[in-house]
Design an enzyme around this catalytic site. Structure first.
Site, PDB file in Angstrom:
ATOM      1  N   GLU A   1      14.949   3.174  -9.018  1.00  0.00           N
ATOM      2  CA  GLU A   1      14.551   1.782  -9.251  1.00  0.00           C
ATOM      3  C   GLU A   1      13.195   1.620  -9.929  1.00  0.00           C
ATOM      4  O   GLU A   1      12.287   1.028  -9.369  1.00  0.00           O
ATOM      5  CB  GLU A   1      14.552   1.023  -7.923  1.00  0.00           C
ATOM      6  CG  GLU A   1      13.780   1.709  -6.790  1.00  0.00           C
ATOM      7  CD  GLU A   1      13.776   0.866  -5.507  1.00  0.00           C
ATOM      8  OE1 GLU A   1      13.402  -0.306  -5.606  1.00  0.00           O
ATOM      9  OE2 GLU A   1      14.142   1.390  -4.454  1.00  0.00           O
TER      10      GLU A   1
ATOM     11  N   HIS B   1      14.082   5.831  -2.887  1.00  0.00           N
ATOM     12  CA  HIS B   1      13.996   6.212  -1.472  1.00  0.00           C
ATOM     13  C   HIS B   1      15.393   6.636  -1.038  1.00  0.00           C
ATOM     14  O   HIS B   1      16.381   6.297  -1.691  1.00  0.00           O
ATOM     15  CB  HIS B   1      13.485   5.035  -0.629  1.00  0.00           C
ATOM     16  CG  HIS B   1      14.190   3.729  -0.922  1.00  0.00           C
ATOM     17  ND1 HIS B   1      15.404   3.400  -0.372  1.00  0.00           N
ATOM     18  CD2 HIS B   1      13.877   2.698  -1.750  1.00  0.00           C
ATOM     19  CE1 HIS B   1      15.787   2.212  -0.819  1.00  0.00           C
ATOM     20  NE2 HIS B   1      14.887   1.769  -1.681  1.00  0.00           N
TER      21      HIS B   1
ATOM     22  N   ASP C   1      21.589  -1.229  -2.077  1.00  0.00           N
ATOM     23  CA  ASP C   1      20.276  -1.763  -2.451  1.00  0.00           C
ATOM     24  C   ASP C   1      20.237  -1.776  -3.982  1.00  0.00           C
ATOM     25  O   ASP C   1      20.071  -0.730  -4.603  1.00  0.00           O
ATOM     26  CB  ASP C   1      19.197  -0.837  -1.863  1.00  0.00           C
ATOM     27  CG  ASP C   1      17.782  -1.279  -2.202  1.00  0.00           C
ATOM     28  OD1 ASP C   1      17.618  -2.362  -2.775  1.00  0.00           O
ATOM     29  OD2 ASP C   1      16.848  -0.517  -1.887  1.00  0.00           O
TER      30      ASP C   1
ATOM     31  N   HIS D   1      15.808   1.852   3.744  1.00  0.00           N
ATOM     32  CA  HIS D   1      14.864   2.944   3.505  1.00  0.00           C
ATOM     33  C   HIS D   1      15.253   4.002   4.521  1.00  0.00           C
ATOM     34  O   HIS D   1      14.768   4.025   5.645  1.00  0.00           O
ATOM     35  CB  HIS D   1      13.421   2.480   3.691  1.00  0.00           C
ATOM     36  CG  HIS D   1      13.007   1.483   2.647  1.00  0.00           C
ATOM     37  ND1 HIS D   1      11.870   0.746   2.707  1.00  0.00           N
ATOM     38  CD2 HIS D   1      13.607   1.120   1.480  1.00  0.00           C
ATOM     39  CE1 HIS D   1      11.776  -0.038   1.646  1.00  0.00           C
ATOM     40  NE2 HIS D   1      12.832   0.172   0.884  1.00  0.00           N
TER      41      HIS D   1
ATOM     42  N   HIS E   1       7.767  -8.141  -3.077  1.00  0.00           N
ATOM     43  CA  HIS E   1       8.545  -8.536  -1.896  1.00  0.00           C
ATOM     44  C   HIS E   1       8.692 -10.055  -1.795  1.00  0.00           C
ATOM     45  O   HIS E   1       8.627 -10.628  -0.707  1.00  0.00           O
ATOM     46  CB  HIS E   1       7.918  -7.958  -0.621  1.00  0.00           C
ATOM     47  CG  HIS E   1       8.112  -6.483  -0.506  1.00  0.00           C
ATOM     48  ND1 HIS E   1       7.406  -5.684   0.363  1.00  0.00           N
ATOM     49  CD2 HIS E   1       8.945  -5.635  -1.157  1.00  0.00           C
ATOM     50  CE1 HIS E   1       7.787  -4.431   0.227  1.00  0.00           C
ATOM     51  NE2 HIS E   1       8.717  -4.374  -0.698  1.00  0.00           N
TER      52      HIS E   1
ATOM     53  N   GLU F   1      17.745  -1.264 -10.391  1.00  0.00           N
ATOM     54  CA  GLU F   1      17.924  -0.360  -9.241  1.00  0.00           C
ATOM     55  C   GLU F   1      19.393  -0.074  -9.002  1.00  0.00           C
ATOM     56  O   GLU F   1      20.208  -1.000  -8.895  1.00  0.00           O
ATOM     57  CB  GLU F   1      17.323  -1.021  -7.987  1.00  0.00           C
ATOM     58  CG  GLU F   1      17.565  -0.222  -6.709  1.00  0.00           C
ATOM     59  CD  GLU F   1      16.836  -0.800  -5.500  1.00  0.00           C
ATOM     60  OE1 GLU F   1      16.588  -2.021  -5.462  1.00  0.00           O
ATOM     61  OE2 GLU F   1      16.515  -0.016  -4.591  1.00  0.00           O
TER      62      GLU F   1
ATOM     63  N   HIS G   1       5.210   0.947  -7.519  1.00  0.00           N
ATOM     64  CA  HIS G   1       5.974   1.498  -6.396  1.00  0.00           C
ATOM     65  C   HIS G   1       6.627   2.811  -6.808  1.00  0.00           C
ATOM     66  O   HIS G   1       6.567   3.198  -7.982  1.00  0.00           O
ATOM     67  CB  HIS G   1       7.021   0.490  -5.901  1.00  0.00           C
ATOM     68  CG  HIS G   1       7.967  -0.001  -6.961  1.00  0.00           C
ATOM     69  ND1 HIS G   1       9.039   0.743  -7.398  1.00  0.00           N
ATOM     70  CD2 HIS G   1       8.005  -1.161  -7.664  1.00  0.00           C
ATOM     71  CE1 HIS G   1       9.694   0.054  -8.311  1.00  0.00           C
ATOM     72  NE2 HIS G   1       9.090  -1.099  -8.505  1.00  0.00           N
TER      73      HIS G   1
ATOM     74  N   TYR H   1       5.952  -4.610 -14.221  1.00  0.00           N
ATOM     75  CA  TYR H   1       5.578  -5.956 -13.779  1.00  0.00           C
ATOM     76  C   TYR H   1       4.324  -6.383 -14.530  1.00  0.00           C
ATOM     77  O   TYR H   1       3.245  -5.820 -14.292  1.00  0.00           O
ATOM     78  CB  TYR H   1       5.350  -5.963 -12.262  1.00  0.00           C
ATOM     79  CG  TYR H   1       6.500  -5.291 -11.539  1.00  0.00           C
ATOM     80  CD1 TYR H   1       7.661  -5.992 -11.225  1.00  0.00           C
ATOM     81  CD2 TYR H   1       6.451  -3.921 -11.230  1.00  0.00           C
ATOM     82  CE1 TYR H   1       8.737  -5.363 -10.613  1.00  0.00           C
ATOM     83  CE2 TYR H   1       7.520  -3.284 -10.624  1.00  0.00           C
ATOM     84  CZ  TYR H   1       8.669  -4.005 -10.312  1.00  0.00           C
ATOM     85  OH  TYR H   1       9.727  -3.378  -9.714  1.00  0.00           O
TER      86      TYR H   1
ATOM     87  N   ASP I   1      14.487 -19.631  22.343  1.00  0.00           N
ATOM     88  CA  ASP I   1      15.619 -18.933  22.970  1.00  0.00           C
ATOM     89  C   ASP I   1      16.712 -18.554  21.966  1.00  0.00           C
ATOM     90  O   ASP I   1      17.820 -18.218  22.348  1.00  0.00           O
ATOM     91  CB  ASP I   1      16.203 -19.771  24.115  1.00  0.00           C
ATOM     92  CG  ASP I   1      16.711 -21.114  23.615  1.00  0.00           C
ATOM     93  OD1 ASP I   1      16.408 -21.468  22.451  1.00  0.00           O
ATOM     94  OD2 ASP I   1      17.408 -21.795  24.379  1.00  0.00           O
TER      95      ASP I   1
ATOM     96  N   ARG J   1      12.909  -4.946 -12.934  1.00  0.00           N
ATOM     97  CA  ARG J   1      13.276  -3.757 -12.149  1.00  0.00           C
ATOM     98  C   ARG J   1      14.786  -3.584 -12.287  1.00  0.00           C
ATOM     99  O   ARG J   1      15.528  -4.564 -12.349  1.00  0.00           O
ATOM    100  CB  ARG J   1      12.889  -3.911 -10.669  1.00  0.00           C
ATOM    101  CG  ARG J   1      13.337  -2.731  -9.810  1.00  0.00           C
ATOM    102  CD  ARG J   1      12.611  -2.642  -8.451  1.00  0.00           C
ATOM    103  NE  ARG J   1      12.911  -3.704  -7.523  1.00  0.00           N
ATOM    104  CZ  ARG J   1      12.125  -4.718  -7.240  1.00  0.00           C
ATOM    105  NH1 ARG J   1      10.954  -4.835  -7.841  1.00  0.00           N
ATOM    106  NH2 ARG J   1      12.487  -5.650  -6.368  1.00  0.00           N
TER     107      ARG J   1
HETATM  108  N1  GLY Z   1      14.944  -3.756  -1.528  1.00  0.00           N
HETATM  109  C1  GLY Z   1      13.965  -2.865  -1.092  1.00  0.00           C
HETATM  110  C2  GLY Z   1      13.801  -1.744  -2.007  1.00  0.00           C
HETATM  111  O1  GLY Z   1      14.251  -1.796  -3.144  1.00  0.00           O
HETATM  112  O2  GLY Z   1      13.278  -0.732  -1.645  1.00  0.00           O
HETATM  113 MN    MN Z   2      15.911  -2.971  -3.686  1.00  0.00          MN
HETATM  114 MN    MN Z   3      15.231   0.147  -3.014  1.00  0.00          MN
END
Ligand code: GLY
Ligand code: MN
Ligand code: MN
Length: 434
Positions: A380, A350, A267, A357, A239, A403, A346, A384, A36, A401
């Site tokens: 970004e 975005h 982000d 996103h 992730h 970003e 990747h 890796y 709940d 990375r």
């Molecule tokens: N944190 C998710 C991305 O960088 O797209």
């Molecule tokens: Mn990110």
């Molecule tokens: Mn991102």
């Protein structure tokens, strides 16, 4: 955000709907975490974008040139008992007084009222597939109108995907939206700075996560996604959200964490050495990613297409992987074959906005979309190097990375997250001073 901003958006939507159209948007459902216990409520992004109304169990209806009101809100009624438990409700009166609704009704009355409004229109704008329960209710209302068709009741004969219209609007950010996004970037940048200053070998990843939560909540912001805080090999898991491992002297830590404030997201990713000093190998990889990011950001200009920043990043990263001896062969062929994908798997970015996103098409027909002033995207790139035979031992478990959040302007790329260090020397200096 100023109520006039929401009114402006509604006006723009009404113009697109025309006098034969009606748009229907449900609020997001309350979601259960377990048994709940509920998650903190987050309004549906499209619904919020048009209404600024953050209560569940609501439906917004837009019927241009309807004589008794164009913008209707169905919402929960005031309820003294429930408000003691769950907090204030606007009620239909509040929806009119505080949210600019022309007309507002208790949500319980929707079955009696909405079909009548649909009946008077030939086109219904609705986003199918987002909320299955509400899809079924729309179907029921249409079915009830059809049943009465023999008695001369008119049924809408066209259903149009509302998201298609609305998401194009959301792609172009207004001044008010850009200033909200700058704020979200500023708060997240302060949190990243705090993490760089705080980290020590032997700490756990979640202790750095706590620094983000602290900084976010001080600004009435919340994480815009689960923070990714990966030391060493965990930095190669895209992730990774366990955030439970020990941070080891000699490793890098990759932190991808942003916040949402007033419904706008940031982000941001930074990667830095746990000890405060990059090893030569870490620095070599880092500098390639940084160069790729600079090259990609430089492509964020009106008239370039969506994929130009990615192409620039791919080129720099492929060249860099060659230089490190991880890839070998002719550059054009390596790029064409996608050899880099094993280490940069990747996309370079975005759209960013109310959603992390964010919405908006990346292609128009078969072609990449051209960038225009007012669009906001992330840039970004990453490399890796998870442990594998293809990676020389000295580079294994290095994940990097970087970003940032970038606004397209006529004057060139405007990095909303620019307050945050990213040159390796600057990072080392900041960490040494802590
Ligand atoms: N944190 C998710 C991305 O960088 O797209
Ligand atoms: Mn990110
Ligand atoms: Mn991102």
């Amino acid at each position: 955000m100023n109520p006039a901003e929401f009114a402006k958006r509604r006006k723009q939507l009404m113009q697109m709907l025309g006098s034969e159209g009606v748009a229907i948007l449900p609020s997001a459902p309350v979601r259960k975490r377990s048994r709940d216990v509920e998650y903190r409520y987050r309004q549906d992004s499209d619904f919020y974008y048009l209404t600024g109304f953050a209560e569940p169990e609501s439906v917004a209806v837009f019927a241009p040139s309807r004589s008794s009101g164009e913008f209707m809100l169905f919402c929960r009624e005031r309820d003294r008992d429930r408000e003691i438990w769950d907090g204030h409700r606007a009620g239909p009166d509040g929806a009119v007084a505080s949210y600019g609704a022309d007309d507002a009704f208790p949500i319980e009355d929707i079955d009696d009222i909405l079909p009548g409004i649909m009946e008077s229109r030939s086109r219904v704008y609705y986003t199918m597939g987002a909320y299955a329960d509400f899809d079924a209710r729309i179907t029921d209302w249409v079915r009830s109108l059809r049943k009465r068709g023999l008695a001369g009741v008119h049924t809408p004969h066209e259903f149009v995907a509302l998201d298609h219209v609305l998401h194009d609007m959301r792609l172009y950010k207004s001044r008010a939206e850009i200033s909200a996004m700058r704020r979200a970037a500023r708060i997240a940048a302060a949190a990243h700075t705090r993490a760089m200053k705080t980290v020590r070998p032997g700490m756990r990843e979640y202790e750095l996560e706590a620094e983000f939560v602290h900084e976010f909540r001080l600004a009435n912001a919340v994480p815009s996604y689960s923070p990714i805080i990966g030391g060493g090999a965990n930095g190669c898991i895209l992730h990774y959200v366990d955030n439970a491992a020990e941070l080891t002297d000699g490793d890098l830590v990759l932190i991808d964490a942003g916040c949402e404030v007033d419904y706008y997201a940031s982000d941001i990713t930074r990667t830095f050495p746990v000890s405060g000093r990059f090893s030569p190998e870490q620095r070599a990889v880092y500098e390639i990613v940084l160069e790729a990011q600079h090259a990609a950001i430089d492509k964020v200009r009106p008239g370039n297409h969506w994929n130009d920043p990615h192409d620039a990043a791919v080129r720099t990263i492929t060249q860099g992987l060659k230089k490190l001896g991880i890839l070998s062969g002719a550059l054009p062929k390596l790029i064409k074959d996608g050899a880099y994908r094993e280490f940069f798997m990747h996309r370079t970015g975005h759209w960013l906005g109310i959603d992390v996103h964010d919405v908006g098409d990346y292609k128009v027909g078969e072609e990449w979309r051209l960038l225009e002033a007012g669009m906001v995207m992330t840039v970004e790139p990453g490399i890796y190097l998870a442990a594998s035979r293809k990676v020389p031992a000295k580079f294994r478990n290095i994940g990097v990375r970087i970003e940032d959040d970038v606004l397209v302007t006529k004057a060139g790329p405007d990095v909303l997250s620019k307050g945050l260090v990213k040159e390796p020397d600057e990072i080392e200096k900041l960490m040494a001073a802590a």
